[in-house]
Write a protein that holds these residues in place. Sequence first.
Motif, PDB file in Angstrom:
ATOM      1  N   THR A 570     -13.379  12.617 -37.277  1.00 21.55           N
ATOM      2  CA  THR A 570     -14.256  13.584 -37.100  1.00 21.55           C
ATOM      3  C   THR A 570     -14.701  13.626 -35.720  1.00 21.55           C
ATOM      4  O   THR A 570     -15.254  14.542 -35.223  1.00 21.55           O
ATOM      5  N   VAL A 571     -15.099  12.412 -35.186  1.00 22.96           N
ATOM      6  CA  VAL A 571     -15.512  12.124 -33.655  1.00 22.96           C
ATOM      7  C   VAL A 571     -14.422  12.857 -32.769  1.00 22.96           C
ATOM      8  O   VAL A 571     -14.784  13.506 -31.813  1.00 22.96           O
ATOM      9  N   ASN A 572     -13.150  12.534 -33.023  1.00 21.98           N
ATOM     10  CA  ASN A 572     -12.132  13.153 -32.156  1.00 21.98           C
ATOM     11  C   ASN A 572     -12.291  14.748 -32.296  1.00 21.98           C
ATOM     12  O   ASN A 572     -11.830  15.390 -31.476  1.00 21.98           O
ATOM     13  N   GLN A 573     -12.368  15.303 -33.623  1.00 20.62           N
ATOM     14  CA  GLN A 573     -12.023  16.608 -33.485  1.00 20.62           C
ATOM     15  C   GLN A 573     -13.455  17.214 -33.068  1.00 20.62           C
ATOM     16  O   GLN A 573     -13.018  18.160 -32.231  1.00 20.62           O
ATOM     17  N   PHE A 574     -14.567  16.647 -32.950  1.00 21.52           N
ATOM     18  CA  PHE A 574     -15.756  17.224 -32.239  1.00 21.52           C
ATOM     19  C   PHE A 574     -15.382  17.037 -30.545  1.00 21.52           C
ATOM     20  O   PHE A 574     -15.891  18.185 -29.889  1.00 21.52           O
ATOM     21  N   PHE A 575     -15.005  15.998 -30.218  1.00 20.97           N
ATOM     22  CA  PHE A 575     -14.855  15.918 -28.721  1.00 20.97           C
ATOM     23  C   PHE A 575     -13.447  16.544 -28.353  1.00 20.97           C
ATOM     24  O   PHE A 575     -13.507  17.306 -27.034  1.00 20.97           O
ATOM     25  N   ASP A 576     -12.827  17.079 -28.948  1.00 24.67           N
ATOM     26  CA  ASP A 576     -11.658  18.059 -28.688  1.00 24.67           C
ATOM     27  C   ASP A 576     -12.010  19.471 -28.616  1.00 24.67           C
ATOM     28  O   ASP A 576     -11.731  20.190 -27.682  1.00 24.67           O
ATOM     29  N   LEU A 577     -13.055  19.919 -29.439  1.00 27.33           N
ATOM     30  CA  LEU A 577     -13.745  20.995 -29.398  1.00 27.33           C
ATOM     31  C   LEU A 577     -14.770  21.120 -27.979  1.00 27.33           C
ATOM     32  O   LEU A 577     -14.610  21.989 -27.271  1.00 27.33           O
ATOM     33  N   ALA A 578     -15.532  19.812 -27.784  1.00 25.43           N
ATOM     34  CA  ALA A 578     -16.278  19.757 -26.650  1.00 25.43           C
ATOM     35  C   ALA A 578     -15.234  19.770 -25.070  1.00 25.43           C
ATOM     36  O   ALA A 578     -15.671  20.448 -24.360  1.00 25.43           O
ATOM     37  N   GLU A 579     -14.088  19.288 -25.442  1.00 27.36           N
ATOM     38  CA  GLU A 579     -13.149  19.397 -24.036  1.00 27.36           C
ATOM     39  C   GLU A 579     -13.055  20.870 -23.830  1.00 27.36           C
ATOM     40  O   GLU A 579     -12.999  21.426 -22.594  1.00 27.36           O
ATOM     41  N   GLY A 580     -12.235  21.641 -24.920  1.00 27.79           N
ATOM     42  CA  GLY A 580     -12.092  22.944 -24.849  1.00 27.79           C
ATOM     43  C   GLY A 580     -13.291  23.920 -24.097  1.00 27.79           C
ATOM     44  O   GLY A 580     -13.025  24.717 -23.145  1.00 27.79           O
ATOM     45  N   ILE A 581     -14.312  23.634 -24.551  1.00 29.54           N
ATOM     46  CA  ILE A 581     -15.625  24.310 -24.038  1.00 29.54           C
ATOM     47  C   ILE A 581     -15.807  23.995 -22.395  1.00 29.54           C
ATOM     48  O   ILE A 581     -16.146  24.797 -21.686  1.00 29.54           O
ATOM     49  N   ALA A 582     -15.783  22.620 -22.049  1.00 30.39           N
ATOM     50  CA  ALA A 582     -16.199  22.114 -20.912  1.00 30.39           C
ATOM     51  C   ALA A 582     -15.211  22.820 -19.911  1.00 30.39           C
ATOM     52  O   ALA A 582     -15.250  22.864 -18.708  1.00 30.39           O
ATOM     53  N   ALA A 583     -13.771  23.213 -20.234  1.00 30.84           N
ATOM     54  CA  ALA A 583     -12.733  23.441 -19.426  1.00 30.84           C
ATOM     55  C   ALA A 583     -12.893  25.046 -19.197  1.00 30.84           C
ATOM     56  O   ALA A 583     -12.291  25.740 -18.221  1.00 30.84           O
ATOM     57  N   GLN A 584     -13.776  25.862 -19.886  1.00 28.29           N
ATOM     58  CA  GLN A 584     -14.258  27.072 -19.797  1.00 28.29           C
ATOM     59  C   GLN A 584     -14.748  27.513 -18.236  1.00 28.29           C
ATOM     60  O   GLN A 584     -15.501  26.534 -17.915  1.00 28.29           O
ATOM     61  N   GLU A 585     -14.934  28.678 -17.778  1.00 30.30           N
ATOM     62  CA  GLU A 585     -15.519  29.043 -16.589  1.00 30.30           C
ATOM     63  C   GLU A 585     -16.937  29.346 -17.278  1.00 30.30           C
ATOM     64  O   GLU A 585     -17.245  29.811 -18.002  1.00 30.30           O
ATOM     65  N   ASN A 586     -17.940  28.787 -16.108  1.00 32.26           N
ATOM     66  CA  ASN A 586     -19.327  28.874 -16.648  1.00 32.26           C
ATOM     67  C   ASN A 586     -19.547  28.230 -17.921  1.00 32.26           C
ATOM     68  O   ASN A 586     -20.457  28.822 -18.571  1.00 32.26           O
ATOM     69  N   SER A 587     -19.089  27.124 -17.974  1.00 35.02           N
ATOM     70  CA  SER A 587     -19.063  26.636 -19.291  1.00 35.02           C
ATOM     71  C   SER A 587     -20.523  25.936 -19.610  1.00 35.02           C
ATOM     72  O   SER A 587     -21.287  25.548 -18.663  1.00 35.02           O
ATOM     73  N   GLY A 588     -21.036  25.830 -20.804  1.00 32.98           N
ATOM     74  CA  GLY A 588     -22.107  25.362 -21.267  1.00 32.98           C
ATOM     75  C   GLY A 588     -22.367  23.790 -21.079  1.00 32.98           C
ATOM     76  O   GLY A 588     -23.287  23.101 -21.380  1.00 32.98           O
ATOM     77  N   VAL A 663     -12.366   5.327 -23.843  1.00 32.74           N
ATOM     78  CA  VAL A 663     -12.552   6.391 -24.413  1.00 32.74           C
ATOM     79  C   VAL A 663     -11.263   7.106 -24.592  1.00 32.74           C
ATOM     80  O   VAL A 663     -10.538   7.161 -23.347  1.00 32.74           O
ATOM     81  N   PRO A 664     -11.182   8.048 -25.521  1.00 36.25           N
ATOM     82  CA  PRO A 664      -9.850   8.982 -25.215  1.00 36.25           C
ATOM     83  C   PRO A 664     -10.010  10.015 -24.304  1.00 36.25           C
ATOM     84  O   PRO A 664     -11.069  10.295 -23.490  1.00 36.25           O
ATOM     85  N   GLU A 665      -9.032  10.364 -24.033  1.00 33.16           N
ATOM     86  CA  GLU A 665      -8.672  11.463 -22.693  1.00 33.16           C
ATOM     87  C   GLU A 665      -9.948  12.864 -23.186  1.00 33.16           C
ATOM     88  O   GLU A 665     -10.311  13.386 -22.005  1.00 33.16           O
ATOM     89  N   SER A 666      -9.989  13.259 -24.157  1.00 29.72           N
ATOM     90  CA  SER A 666     -10.648  14.357 -24.539  1.00 29.72           C
ATOM     91  C   SER A 666     -12.211  14.248 -23.841  1.00 29.72           C
ATOM     92  O   SER A 666     -12.900  15.011 -23.695  1.00 29.72           O
TER      93      SER A 666
END
Length: 674
Positions: A570-588, A663-666
């Motif tokens: 569950t932790v890795n799933q959460f940070f995978d999603l967070a990684e995708g958000i951080a890569a966006q332009e004007n990310s939250g 920590v994992p790469e994500s």
Amino acid sequence: NAFKHLVTIFDPDDAGDKYRTKLDKVRNSFKALTQIRNPQGTDIDDYLKGGGDLAKLLEEGVVAPKVEAQPVQILPKAPTGEELLSRIEDGSEVTLEEGADPPLPDKVENNAVIQKNRAYYKITFKDSEAVYKKISNFTIKLKNIYIDEEGERHREMEILREDGKRSKPIQVNSDAKTSLRAFRVLVARAVDADFTGSEQDLSGMWDIVYKTHPENQVAITQIVGNDTSVGGWVFQNRYISKSGRVVSPDQDGVLWIDGNSNGIRPKSLFANNGKTSSPSTMGTGIPFLEADVSAEEADELLGLVIRNLAKNLNDPGSALLLVGWLYSCVYSNTIFSLNQSFPFLFFWGTKGKGKTAIAKWLLDFFDMRDSGFTSVPQLRSGVGWERKVAYYASLPVAIDEVRADRETQEYYGVFRSFYDRTARTLGSKDSFGVDIRPVRSCFMFIGEDQFEDPALRERCLPIRIPVNNRELIESYRWMGEHKHLFSGITFNWILESCSVDHELLKSEIRRLDKELVDTAGTSQRTSKNWAAVGFFALRLAEKYLPEFDMRAYLFQQSTGEAEFQASDTTVNQFFDLAEGIAAQENSGINGNHVTLKENDLHLWFSPIFSEVMKESRGKIQFSKHALLQAIREEPYYVEEGRKIQMGISGQRRTVITLAYDKVPESIKNLLPAF
């Protein structure tokens, strides 16, 4: 005299005819009555003195008496003179055909009801002469007494009309035994029969019926498959005891598991609202074993199944695991007693690659192709499915169309309960209490995606159905042509299981479980599932595919799955999603939320969590408290609660601190690029 066959030879004149007429009126005092007239026109004494042959006379002189009012009872087959003479000499009884009249008691009361000429009569006496009044045009044949799950008794009967027409078996309720109107309606509907007697006559009729039919008791069972309550396997056409004794059903579908004193008949899930299965639905949904396949034929057939499945999948290991899981279903109760669980089979892959066809081939091993198959959208009728998985004991059932969507996720909790056979508790409608609905089936899942829930996925043996390099013509044709014989393999598996030492079997599975953990490095969370099925897959490989190294394949697959699950928490799933958000332009998620100082990676967790929940739009539901607890258990967790200056403004935030080098790469990718 009620148990004797009487033969008379009166003089062939008017006086003899009168004697024949009088005797015919009391013919029900005897088991049977045959009246002889000498065709030569002489009395019996003169005939014998003149050298006549008595046996020949008995054969040639058997005629109906000249009585019109009361026809003679007909024997099923006229005996020869020698046979009849022999029966007279040794006093043996003549066996009459079904529906023939029983003997009258020694004393017949006035207004009594008797059975005569395949009908019921009321008998009265006038000047010592019997007067018969016909009150029915049928007789009743009582069949078995059925005892339902609540202990209530229900009689089944057939109506035998005097012209030979027979009704289908029908249920007899208490109203039909006591109410004249209800009884007349019952027999009229059953076979257009008629009863013209009184309520008192009805009672007298039932007295005769009960006295002339034995009480054979049959339990109506609520389980098919491995029914521990009756000590064996129950199918539509066979009962197989724990000792390997095989019993076939009688014409009523009853399996007499203990001679004629103890019978069972499984109740169909598709039966009507009656307490027992109606004849039209008796076998519906109850699996049928192809029991005429010998052990040698089953052995050859199983080898061909495995080779064709391996060719179809282009993967011998997957084929052996699929069939090994089916093999293990026969021992599911033993495996459950060892692990307190039974593994799920999950095969998945691209749409249109034959997953459903493969699932139904597997179900054919237990004749569960139709009754054991459903899909996630059909589970909206959850109550019906729960009844099925309580009914089909140790038999495989399949749930298709598993996807990574909300509809499937709604059933995650239910699916997890299937794994350890957690019974569902329901309120009882009839009383202040509860009903327990157990889980007895073995489960396979089919879909394009695996379960999103790691806890549910670790309960599965996942097998991916490949896209390329498969043989999809000859293997499909062969499997389709022979699928009706697959249950013959299962029949022989069950017979084999009757002579297996189940405690030794459990010790062998434990040994493989330990080997998977110690040698292959398989996680203890998944090793018991792979050992339970792998034991049977190894046995199959040794016999049918000795050229294939199934042990190496098993170690590789179980270890790879354990590593995949470890990386999919569950932790890795959460940070995978967070990684995708951080890569966006004007990310939250930006430098105001993440900072690195030496080896300490600080996360301002609350806004990161809020951003992930907002962007995921509910696709995956995370509990903040549970997620924080899971992070605390990770090897890279350092501490939480420290206040750190973050971002351009340098505001102090309460953070979670993680070890950057662990920590994992994500999580590393949450740091801003600058």
